[in-house]
Every structure is written in structure tokens, then in C-alpha cells.
Scaffold this active site. Structure first.
Site, short mmCIF file in Angstrom:
data_model
loop_
_atom_site.label_atom_id
_atom_site.label_comp_id
_atom_site.label_asym_id
_atom_site.label_seq_id
_atom_site.Cartn_x
_atom_site.Cartn_y
_atom_site.Cartn_z
N ALA A 65 0.59 -1.18 -0.17
CA ALA A 65 0.15 -0.13 -0.03
C ALA A 65 0.91 1.06 0.04
CB ALA A 65 -0.90 -0.09 1.11
N GLY A 105 0.52 -5.21 0.71
CA GLY A 105 -0.60 -5.21 -0.28
C GLY A 105 -0.05 -6.02 -1.50
N GLU A 108 -0.34 -9.53 -0.76
CA GLU A 108 -1.79 -9.97 -0.31
C GLU A 108 -2.38 -10.15 -1.85
OE1 GLU A 108 -1.93 -6.51 2.31
OE2 GLU A 108 -2.84 -7.99 3.79
N GLU A 128 4.04 -5.28 7.45
CA GLU A 128 3.31 -4.13 7.85
C GLU A 128 3.55 -3.68 9.27
OE1 GLU A 128 2.17 -6.29 5.73
OE2 GLU A 128 0.80 -5.50 4.43
N1 3HC Z 1 4.46 3.54 0.02
C1 3HC Z 1 5.10 4.80 -0.29
N2 3HC Z 1 6.18 5.02 -0.95
C2 3HC Z 1 6.95 4.12 -0.96
C3 3HC Z 1 6.74 2.63 -0.34
C4 3HC Z 1 5.43 2.54 -0.04
N3 3HC Z 1 4.82 1.35 0.34
N4 3HC Z 1 7.44 1.96 -0.80
C5 3HC Z 1 8.79 2.73 -1.15
N5 3HC Z 1 8.22 4.04 -1.18
C6 3HC Z 1 9.00 5.08 -1.79
C7 3HC Z 1 10.28 5.56 -0.61
O1 3HC Z 1 9.71 6.35 0.03
C8 3HC Z 1 11.29 6.15 -1.68
O2 3HC Z 1 10.68 7.24 -2.11
P1 3HC Z 1 11.84 8.53 -2.23
O3 3HC Z 1 12.49 8.36 -3.68
O4 3HC Z 1 10.99 9.76 -2.65
O5 3HC Z 1 12.55 8.93 -0.94
C9 3HC Z 1 11.05 5.41 -3.03
O6 3HC Z 1 9.81 4.68 -2.78
C10 3HC Z 1 12.00 4.29 -3.07
O7 3HC Z 1 12.23 3.37 -1.69
P2 3HC Z 1 13.52 3.13 -0.99
O8 3HC Z 1 14.46 3.93 -1.21
O9 3HC Z 1 13.07 2.25 0.06
O10 3HC Z 1 13.97 1.73 -2.10
P3 3HC Z 1 14.63 0.49 -2.09
O11 3HC Z 1 14.70 -0.08 -3.36
O12 3HC Z 1 15.73 0.69 -0.90
O13 3HC Z 1 13.80 -0.50 -1.07
C11 3HC Z 1 11.47 -1.35 -0.69
C12 3HC Z 1 12.50 -0.88 -1.88
C13 3HC Z 1 12.19 -2.63 0.06
C14 3HC Z 1 9.96 -1.63 -1.46
C15 3HC Z 1 11.07 -0.41 0.44
O14 3HC Z 1 11.02 0.66 -0.03
C16 3HC Z 1 10.27 -0.70 1.34
O15 3HC Z 1 10.36 -1.55 2.17
N6 3HC Z 1 9.06 -0.32 1.00
C17 3HC Z 1 7.98 -0.35 2.16
C18 3HC Z 1 7.30 -1.89 2.03
C19 3HC Z 1 6.12 -1.84 2.94
O16 3HC Z 1 6.12 -1.71 3.86
N7 3HC Z 1 5.03 -2.42 2.30
C20 3HC Z 1 3.70 -2.72 3.01
C21 3HC Z 1 3.03 -1.52 2.98
S1 3HC Z 1 1.68 -1.39 3.92
C22 3HC Z 1 0.55 -2.39 3.25
O17 3HC Z 1 0.74 -2.85 2.24
C23 3HC Z 1 -0.80 -2.34 4.06
C24 3HC Z 1 -1.65 -3.71 3.36
O18 3HC Z 1 -1.67 -4.59 4.14
C25 3HC Z 1 -3.08 -3.10 3.07
#
Ligand code: 3HC
Length: 702
Positions: A65, A105, A108, A128
Site C-alpha cells: 500500500a 498489499g 496480499e 506491515e
Molecule cells: N508507499 C509509499 N512510498 C514508498 C513505499 C510505499 N509502500 N515503498 C517505497 N516507497 C518510496 C520511498 O519512500 C522512496 O521514495 P523517495 O525516493 O521519494 O525517497 C522510494 O519509494 C524508493 O524506496 P526505497 O528508497 O526504500 O527503495 P529500496 O529499493 O531501497 O527499497 C523497498 C524498496 C524494499 C520496497 C522499500 O521501499 C520498502 O520496504 N518499502 C515499504 C514496503 C512496505 O512496508 N509495504 C507494506 C506497506 S503497508 C500495506 O501494504 C498495507 C496493506 O496490508 C493493506
């Protein structure tokens, strides 16, 4: 930005490809979920399509997400019409084709598809919990059905990213492609192969079973790490529902638990930490076109605790690294220590013997400066005294090629002065590691005024390459991390003068969320280290606030764990700190000699005395232009000092109290205790203008 749709439909014969294109990582940003549903409906309505593939453009499948959307009140589709539900209900099969990351997500959605295949380098996970919530797109109900309850509990409460080959063994993936296989064409072939299979395999139709004891056992096993937090426990409760409730009711339970977490304090703090960690990597005034340099032959000078740890950090991330010390003997001892450190990890089961040998083989002890001629990046970690470091830099400058970068691991010294002994001050900067250097995540990159942007950017990139979180600091005594922490270190000893005991202070800080109390940490690091720094500062500043209790312990040879006694006493071969009546007596005696009135403290008073003193100092650092952002300080505290992540960081936590209240308290202590509590100008300005720490504008970086 182009006008390209965030999700598009392509066709390859009788297979439709639904392709997400939301750079950089295909988060489920605005329009993505709707786009998937729309493409899915079109493909289902197209009689020429037999099966579909869901995949991502660019570097990832779907990273989850859009975290920026949480806590904003953004409307979400109701249960029954989310992508997961629409994928589930699809009359034609859908294959998720995964590369890069399928997280949150993303996974998921993949689990709501009928089949999942991946390239070997892909990673899947439900992270998450790391942002204070739980998988809210059916992950807590589908993962236990797909991979079993134990795997689901482990993955969901840790949030770890699972490599594709391991995910295959868990049953999360149906196939991992051979190395080098093309994902798109393989996915199309796979979809064609399964196109006629009926009934469609749906994860929701499986059942999850578990012995009820596993949930209680899981709660117990996370208790220490998860203290003060809600999300890990809600994760367990949601997975439990996958066993005790039918699928749809489990989904409703998951949604209810998710709603309780989305706006919790811990979720807000963890989201903040997530973005702060990404912000800290950016150098705001970096001129366009300046890129970090690659390095090929790094070296570390000094094979003591820090040098050895730094060499290990290089080796752990696949770099061959040279290591040198002043004498053969010191070098041999350093290598022995490195070997022992690795051996301990092998004994604990966190490292395989074979991997230990590989890493050791990457660390090359060398006899003298001549052996460093071909090095292009050197980290100096010799004794922390200018007169020891200067000749090392002179010598390095003499033997190394003109392009080589020279970094110092100093934790406080003036790096401009050090750079001044070389003919390349623009190629000299600080890379301040935290002990143990192979474990602690923070790398403080110190930018003295003459260092070029290339030099700083290369150090920042170096940190990333060896698994660190790099943060820039200005060249000021103690730089940013230690300087902002220093008043905390003094205040904790001053509290003793006023009637506290080390164990009382430690308990407050552990209850707050630190893994260890500050006095126990002091004993672990060795009390002689900080005593050296105090001596240096006292010599330089006649008004320096002395800490007679700490100095007395050091004079008595109570140097911490290594001597069996420090702030606490230790049994032989055991690291458990035991409160020591002898220390209590010393404290009492010195307090009486100093004539300090004794009082009792509340937990809140102890916490605020320590942390407010640091907030005030950090404000001074910002007002002097020695740090770029308040959030950089927070990241340093998270990764350098074990500040509890679910409290966001020093400033984020202080914002929770309110700038005005912080200022008022500091001003009151200024009246009571004098100069060391003089409020920073920035803090006063923020309080007067009602601006939060997060919105504070530091002075331009110098
Ligand atoms: N939402 C919004 N922005 C995100 C994002 C996300 N889920 N994941 C990454 N980004 C953004 C970062 O903020 C960054 O933005 P910037 O360039 O403006 O600073 C850009 O994308 C690149 O991210 P990274 O620098 O972290 O890139 P990496 O290649 O080092 O890592 C990654 C990639 C492993 C995917 C890492 O970004 C990450 O861990 N992201 C979060 C993943 C996450 O937590 N997903 C679960 C979200 S909650 C969810 O899904 C709820 C659901 O259950 C309903």
C-alpha cells in the site's frame, strides 16, 4: 511524469497481462488498485483471453500500500470490492509473476491470485508490523492458509523479507524460475499451461489449523521486543482468527484490528521513521551531476575494536579489505579478535562456519603503508588523539594515489585540522561508525568545510553498500550524534548526585523502550572511554561540568564489564548487571561532599531530564547549521543509540509533548541549575512561534 496509465492491459495471444507501472517501486498509489480491477474486468470480459498475468514494470512487482495514504482519512473500497476480492472472484485464472518485491498489499494481491511464480532474486513479505499496522488486505487470513500458521506468525510478527527460494519451500510460491529466465515470457507460458484447470485453486478455500498453544507461545516469545507496542499482538490476534473463524469473518476481524492500529501513536511514529530513513540519504545541496565514486580496494587502518569491526562490515558485504596496524603484534591480535567475533556468531547459530571462512578470507592483513598503494578508499580507526592520527594521514597522503579518499572514524576530533595535514583536504571526511561497527546500523558521515561533495557522497554510498544507514553531520565537537547525546550522558550522572541510583535510571529508560539502560551500556562499552573525552574537554574548557562520581569509579579501576565492576558489579563470566551497594555508598559520599541536596524523582522527571537535555543540544546543533534536518537527528538516535523506533526519534517524541512544554521545562531548569540548561535560541523561537520540531528550519549547513 508521463501520462502513461498506472496499470495497463497487454495481450500475448490468449493471455492478458495486467502490468502495474507506478514508479519507483509500484506501491498501490492512487489509481493502481482501481486500474488492476478495471483491467481484470476487461480481460474477464474478453472471450479471446484464457488466463491473466499480474506483474509490475520497473524494479518491482508491488511494494505494498502507499504508506503516505495512511492516517490521511483517504477512502478505501469496502470489503467485497477490493482488488483482493475481485481477484478471488475472477472466473479466469490469474498468475502473479513476481520480481523485486511483493510486500504488504503486493503479496496480499499475489495471494489472492490463483498461482504465484517468481524470479530467484524476488522477495516476499508482510512487513506491515514495521510501520505499526497489520496486513489489512487479507494477508493475515491467506498466509496461514497458504504457508501454515507458524510460518505466517513468524513472517507477520517479524515483517521480514523472505527470499523466493525459501518462499517456495513455504508453499507461498508455486514455482521459482531458473536463474536468468525471462519473467514475462515464462509467466505467459505458465498461464497458458494452467488456463484450463478447474476448479480454480483459491487460497480462501483452504483451511488453517493450529494448536491453540502456538498463539500464546508466540505472544510470550515476542514480549521483550514488542513491549509498549500493540501491532505485534494485533498481528497474532488476526492470524488466530484465521484458525477460529470462517474466511469472511476472519477478514472482518482483520479489518477491525487494522482500524485500531492505523492512527495509533506507534503507527504514526513508525511511518515517520520510515520516511525519515529515506530522507536522511539525500544531500539537499548536492550539485546536480555529482555522483559517488565507486571504490575497489578499501583499507582500514587500526585493528583495534573499531577497526576490526569496520573491516568485518566490509567483509560481511562481500568486499575484500586490507587492514593494517602499527605493529605486527597489534595486527595479529586484531585478526584474532575478528576470528573470535565470527566464531561467536557461528556458535550462536547466526553464521555458518563456511560463511565465516569466506568472510575471514576477505580481510587481508598488511604489514605497512607500502601495501596500501593501490587502495582507493581508506578508513582510519587508530587511537582517538589528534597527535596519533595526524602522522597516519600524512603517511596515507604520501603513499596513496591522488584520487583516493581518506576517511577518519574519529568520534569527535576536528576533521578540518586533520585534513590540513594532507595535500588533499577536499578528499578527507569522517566516517564515524558506532560500536560494534559490524552490527550498529548508523554511519555518521562528517563533512568538514573543505571536503568536496564527491567525498561526502562517496562516504554516504559506502555506508549504504555495507548495510548502514548513512547520515550527514557537520564538523563540530562530537559531531551530531554524540554531541546531541553528551548532555544526556552528563545528566544521568548528575541525577545520581541528586539522589538517584543507576538501576533506577536504567529501569526508567528500559521501560521507555531502550534495549538496555544507559548505565548498563556504559559498563558494556567501558567507562574509561568516556573518561578520556571528559579529560580532553575539561582541559579545553575551565567551565566544563565535571562528573566526580564517574571519575571516581574510573580511578578505582571500575571500568565496567571488562573489570567485573563499573556502575554495577558482575559475576565471573556473566554479563548480568547487579546493583552494587559499594556504588550506592560512593554516590552518597560524593553527593554529601558536594553538598547537593537529596530528593526523590518520578520516572517522568528522570526521562525528561535525560532526553530534554539532548533535545536542547540538538537544537543548538541545528541552529549552528551542523545538521540538515531534525529528522536526521532522529534517524541517528534510532540507529546509533537504540532509541525505541516506535517513538519515532528524539524530536518526534518531543513533538508529542509539545515544543512549548519542552521549552518551559528547560527554561525552569535553566533557572534552577544554571548555564548547562540555557535554552537554545532555536528552541525558544519555535516555542514562541508555536512551530513543531518537525517543521523547524535549521540554519544553512556549514
Ligand atoms: N508507499 C509509499 N512510498 C514508498 C513505499 C510505499 N509502500 N515503498 C517505497 N516507497 C518510496 C520511498 O519512500 C522512496 O521514495 P523517495 O525516493 O521519494 O525517497 C522510494 O519509494 C524508493 O524506496 P526505497 O528508497 O526504500 O527503495 P529500496 O529499493 O531501497 O527499497 C523497498 C524498496 C524494499 C520496497 C522499500 O521501499 C520498502 O520496504 N518499502 C515499504 C514496503 C512496505 O512496508 N509495504 C507494506 C506497506 S503497508 C500495506 O501494504 C498495507 C496493506 O496490508 C493493506
Amino acid at each position: 511524469m508521463t501520462d502513461a496509465p498506472v496499470v495497463r492491459l497487454e495481450k500475448d495471444g490468449d493471455i492478458a497481462l495486467i502490468i502495474v507501472n507506478y514508479p519507483p517501486v509500484n506501491a498501490l498509489g492512487p489509481g493502481v488498485s482501481d486500474g488492476i480491477i478495471e483491467c481484470l474486468n476487461r480481460a474477464n470480459g474478453d472471450p479471446g483471453v484464457k488466463a491473466m498475468v499480474l506483474m509490475g514494470d520497473g524494479r518491482s512487482f508491488i511494494a505494498g500500500a502507499d504508506i503516505r495514504g495512511f492516517g490521511t482519512g483517504r477512502k478505501r473500497p469496502p470489503i467485497g470490492s477490493r482488488t483482493y476480492d475481485v481477484l478471488d472472484a475472477s472466473p479466469k485464472p490469474v498468475v502473479a509473476a513476481i520480481h523485486g518485491y511483493a510486500l504488504g498489499g503486493g503479496l496480499e494481491n499475489a495471494m489472492a491470485c490463483h498461482y504465484r511464480i517468481a524470479v530467484p532474486s524476488a522477495k516476499v513479505g508482510l512487513p506491515e508490523v514495521q510501520i505499526g499496522i497489520l496486513p489489512g488486505g487479507g494477508g493475515t487470513q491467506r498466509l496461514p492458509r497458504l504457508a501454515g500458521v507458524q510460518v505466517a506468525l513468524d513472517m507477520i510478527t517479524s515483517g521480514r523479507h523472505v527470499p523466493a527460494p525459501e518462499a517456495l519451500t513455504f508453499g507461498i510460491l508455486d514455482e521459482v524460475l531458473p536463474q536468468g529466465a525471462d519473467l514475462r515470457s515464462s509467466a505467459v507460458a505458465y498461464a497458458r499451461k494452467i488456463a484450463a484447470v478447474r476448479p480454480l485453486p483459491r487460497v480462501r478455500d483452504k483451511s488453517a489449523t493450529a494448536d491453540p498453544g502456538v498463539f500464546e507461545a508466540m505472544r510470550k516469545s515476542i514480549a521483550r521486543k514488542a513491549r509498549n507496542q500493540l501491532a505485534p499482538y494485533h498481528c497474532i490476534a488476526a492470524v488466530e482468527a484465521s484458525v477460529t473463524l470462517p474466511f469472511d469473518e476472519g477478514i472482518a476481524k482483520e479489518a477491525a484490528l487494522f482500524a485500531e492500529l492505523e492512527n495509533s501513536d506507534e503507527a504514526k511514529a513508525l511511518r515517520y521513521a520510515f520516511f525519515a530513513e529515506r530522507e536522511v540519504a539525500k544531500i539537499p545541496d548536492l550539485p546536480v551531476g555529482v555522483e559517488p565514486h565507486d571504490f575497489h580496494i578499501p583499507a582500514v587502518i587500526g585493528a583495534g575494536t573499531m577497526g576490526g569491526g569496520i573491516a568485518m562490515a566490509f567483509a560481511d558485504f562481500g568486499y575484500d579489505v586490507k587492514i593494517m596496524d602499527a605493529t605486527r603484534d597489534a595486527l595479529d591480535r586484531g585478526m584474532e579478535k575478528i576470528r573470535n567475533n565470527y566464531a561467536t556468531s557461528v556458535k550462536r547459530g547466526s553464521l555458518k562456519q563456511e560463511e565465516m571462512e569466506k568472510r575471514l578470507a576477505r580481510i587481508h592483513p598488511v604489514g605497512g603503508y607500502e601495501d596500501l598503494r593501490d587502495c582507493d578508499l581508506v578508513v582510519e580507526a587508530v587511537f582517538e588523539r589528534m597527535d596519533v592520527k595526524k602522522p597516519v594521514f600524512e603517511k596515507l597522503d604520501e603513499v596513496l594515489g591522488p584520487q583516493a579518499f581518506l576517511y577518519s572514524n574519529s568520534s569527535a576530533l576536528d576533521l578540518d585540522e586533520l585534513a590540513g595535514v594532507t595535500k588533499r583536504p577536499e578528499r578527507v571526511a569522517g566516517t564515524h561508525f558506532f560500536s560494534p561497527a559490524n552490527v550498529m546500523k548508523l554511519l555518521e558521515v562528517v563533512r568538514p568545510p573543505r571536503a568536496s561533495f564527491e567525498t561526502v557522497a562517496t562516504a554516504m554510498a559506502l555506508g549504504r553498500k555495507i548495510g548502514k544507514v548513512s547520515a550527514i553531520a557537520g564538523n563540530t565537537d562530537g559531531f551530531v550524534a554524540n554531541r546531541s547525546r553528551a548532555p544526556f550522558n552528563s545528566e544521568m550522572v548528575i541525577l545520581l548526585e541528586e539522589g538517584c541510583l543507576p538501576e533506577q535510571v536504567d529501569k526508567v529508560m528500559v521501560d521507555f523502550g531502550y534495549p538496555m539502560g544507559p548505565f548498563a551500556v556504559g559498563d558494556l562499552a567501558g567507562l574509561d572511554i568516556s573518561a578520556e573525552g571528559r579529560k580532553r574537554r575539561a582541559a579545553a574548557n575551565p567551565n566544563y561540568r565535571k562528573l566526580p562520581i564517574a571519575d571516581t569509579l574510573v580511578e578505582m579501576g571500575r571500568l565496567g564489564q571488562k573489570t567485573g565492576a563499573g556502575w554495577y558489579r558482575y559475576e565471573k563470566g556473566d554479563r548480568t548487571p547487579h546493583p552494587d551497594p559499594e556504588v550506592a555508598a560512593i554516590i552518597k559520599r560524593i553527593a554529601a561532599e558536594m553538598g547537593v541536596p537529596q530528593k526523590t524523582f518520578t520516572d517522568q522527571e528522570i526521562l525528561r531530564r535525560l532526553l530534554f537535555s539532548s533535545v536542547n543540544e540538538a537544537c543548538k546543533i541545528l541552529e549552528e547549521g551542523k545538521a540538515y534536518r531534525t529528522s536526521d537527528v532522529d534517524v541517528m538516535w534510532l540507529h546509533g543509540f537504540g532509541f525505541p523506533r516506535y517513538r519515532g526519534g528524539l524530536f518526534f517524541w518531543a513533538d508529542g509533548i509539545g515544543v512549548r512544554e519542552v521549552y518551559n521545562q528547560i527554561a525552569a531548569w535553566h533557572q534552577q541549575y544554571g548555564d548547562r540548561w540555557a535554552p537554545s535560541k532555536l528552541l525558544r523561537d519555535l516555542a514562541e512561534s508555536g512551530t513543531s520540531f518537525r517543521e523547524a528550519k535549521p540554519a544553512p549547513f556549514v
